[in-house]
Enzyme design. Structure first.
Site, mmCIF file in Angstrom:
data_model
loop_
_atom_site.group_PDB
_atom_site.id
_atom_site.type_symbol
_atom_site.label_atom_id
_atom_site.label_comp_id
_atom_site.label_asym_id
_atom_site.label_seq_id
_atom_site.Cartn_x
_atom_site.Cartn_y
_atom_site.Cartn_z
ATOM 1 N N SER A 18 0.818 -1.221 0.000
ATOM 2 C CA SER A 18 0.000 0.000 0.000
ATOM 3 C C SER A 18 0.849 1.268 0.000
ATOM 4 C CB SER A 18 -0.901 0.083 1.233
ATOM 5 O OG SER A 18 -1.307 -1.136 1.668
ATOM 6 N N GLU A 41 4.836 -7.148 12.294
ATOM 7 C CA GLU A 41 6.056 -6.354 12.533
ATOM 8 C C GLU A 41 6.357 -6.250 14.027
ATOM 9 O OE1 GLU A 41 6.418 -3.569 8.677
ATOM 10 O OE2 GLU A 41 4.908 -2.862 10.092
ATOM 11 N N LYS A 50 6.796 7.727 16.492
ATOM 12 C CA LYS A 50 5.851 6.842 15.786
ATOM 13 C C LYS A 50 5.831 5.467 16.458
ATOM 14 C CE LYS A 50 3.353 5.611 12.038
ATOM 15 N NZ LYS A 50 3.853 4.851 10.914
ATOM 16 N N SER A 105 -2.249 -1.988 11.081
ATOM 17 C CA SER A 105 -1.488 -2.849 10.170
ATOM 18 C C SER A 105 -1.260 -4.228 10.792
ATOM 19 C CB SER A 105 -0.159 -2.186 9.808
ATOM 20 O OG SER A 105 0.537 -1.807 10.969
HETATM 21 O O1 KPL Z 1 0.364 3.219 12.065
HETATM 22 C C1 KPL Z 1 -0.594 2.595 12.441
HETATM 23 C C2 KPL Z 1 -0.651 1.169 12.043
HETATM 24 O O2 KPL Z 1 -1.731 0.616 11.917
HETATM 25 O O3 KPL Z 1 0.433 0.593 11.822
HETATM 26 C C3 KPL Z 1 -1.633 3.243 13.325
HETATM 27 C C4 KPL Z 1 -1.165 4.619 13.728
HETATM 28 C C5 KPL Z 1 -1.877 2.404 14.528
HETATM 29 C C6 KPL Z 1 -2.920 3.499 12.575
HETATM 30 O O4 KPL Z 1 -3.644 2.358 12.293
#
Ligand code: KPL
Length: 314
Positions: free
Chosen positions: A23, A280, A196, A268
């Site tokens: 994506s 991950e 993040k 994700s």
């Molecule tokens: O980055 C994200 C992910 O799903 O990896 C968040 C911030 C949790 C948004 O879905």
């Protein structure tokens, strides 16, 4: 896709190659100018027998849906001027290694992975190369095969991981900015990646374990039982890892603000779990647990979440 054009600022032919057609790769390819962007195929493409390009439907954040066709980089083609790596964190080191033969030693490589650890591993393996990391809040998903949606408008910060990357930063930011997405130069990219990481460490594993959208964790007893300890552990490890660490209460506030803002999203990790893909986790709570062990910080909650996800996923 914008009109064909050369990417201002990049040396050489101005071409951008993207490694990882998921994506995130398709999002950037959808916005970068036609004729400047190619995908690096998983396997070498034979001009006689293989499809020469990847075609998909792209729904930009605003405006009508478009059909996008991005050619694959042929082994015989001129080397690109910039490599964007948008693979999953766990695939990054091997993917970069397998494709370095088509990347000149002075070509900047920008790593777009979630979490921490894989970017540093690439920079440590090739310290002479200009390696940069990107931290992005752009949201993209693929609701159906052959269809990519720019679901959430965000921003992207790019910064150097190796010494030689510093001189490439401005031109990389300019080249990525030709997409129309918001891109900033960030000297302290390690801190951005950590900021993040905090969010992913506080949302992803909970949503995957509870199999719920991001917002639903906030009232779940399992989340409420563990979140304060989790934030305490994250704060201590962050303090050992970077200079401008955040206190535990701020970490929790940031996690919950994002969970509220993305309340209906599937994270994700939940999505990986549902599709039976490797998650991950090793680069999110697993990274914090590893760093905690190295720093002598107790990290039982990060370790517990890591173990739970590993039991659930391949
Ligand atoms: O980055 C994200 C992910 O799903 O990896 C968040 C911030 C949790 C948004 O879905």
């Amino acid at each position: 896709m914008a009109e064909a054009g050369k990417n201002q600022g990049l040396s050489g032919n101005g071409r951008i190659a993207i490694l990882g057609a998921g994506s995130m790769g398709q999002l950037w390819a959808g916005y970068l100018a036609t004729g400047t962007v190619t995908f690096i195929p998983r396997h070498e493409v034979s001009p006689e027998t293989d499809q020469p390009a990847l075609t998909y439907t792209f729904q930009p954040f605003e405006g009508p849906e478009e059909v996008v066709t991005v050619p694959y980089l042929l082994a015989t083609a001129a080397r690109p001027s910039l490599l964007m790596v948008t693979t999953k964190a766990g695939d990054t080191l091997d993917a970069v290694e397998s494709n370095l033969h088509c990347i000149s030693p002075d070509t900047p490589i920008v790593l777009f992975q979630n979490g921490m650890g894989c970017q540093q591993a690439v920079a440590e393996r090739w310290p002479q190369r200009p390696i940069l990391a990107a931290s992005t809040t752009e949201g993209a998903n693929r609701p159906a095969p052959g269809c990519t949606v720019h679901a959430g408008k965000g921003e992207t910060w790019v910064g150097p991981l190796t010494t030689s990357a510093t001189t490439h930063l401005a031109q990389v930011v300019t080249a990525l900015g030709t997409s129309g997405l918001t891109v900033h130069a960030e000297q302290d990219i390690q801190r951005r990646l950590w900021e993040k990481l905090i969010i992913n460490a506080g949302i992803n594993a909970f949503t995957a374990i509870l199999d719920c959208p991001n917002g639903d964790i906030l009232t779940d007893p399992f989340y409420l039982e563990h979140i304060d300890e989790l934030c305490d552990e994250i704060a201590k490890v962050m303090k050992g890892d970077i200079e401008k660490a955040l206190p535990s209460v701020t970490i929790r506030e940031r996690i919950e603000m994002t969970a509220r803002k993305t309340a209906r999203n599937t994270s994700s990790m939940r999505s990986d779990r549902r599709l039976g893909r490797r998650t991950e986790i090793d680069f999110i709570n697993g990274y914090i647990a590893r760093r905690g062990h190295e720093l002598g910080v107790d990290v039982p909650t990060n370790q517990m979440l890591t173990n739970r996800i590993k039991q659930l996923s391949p």
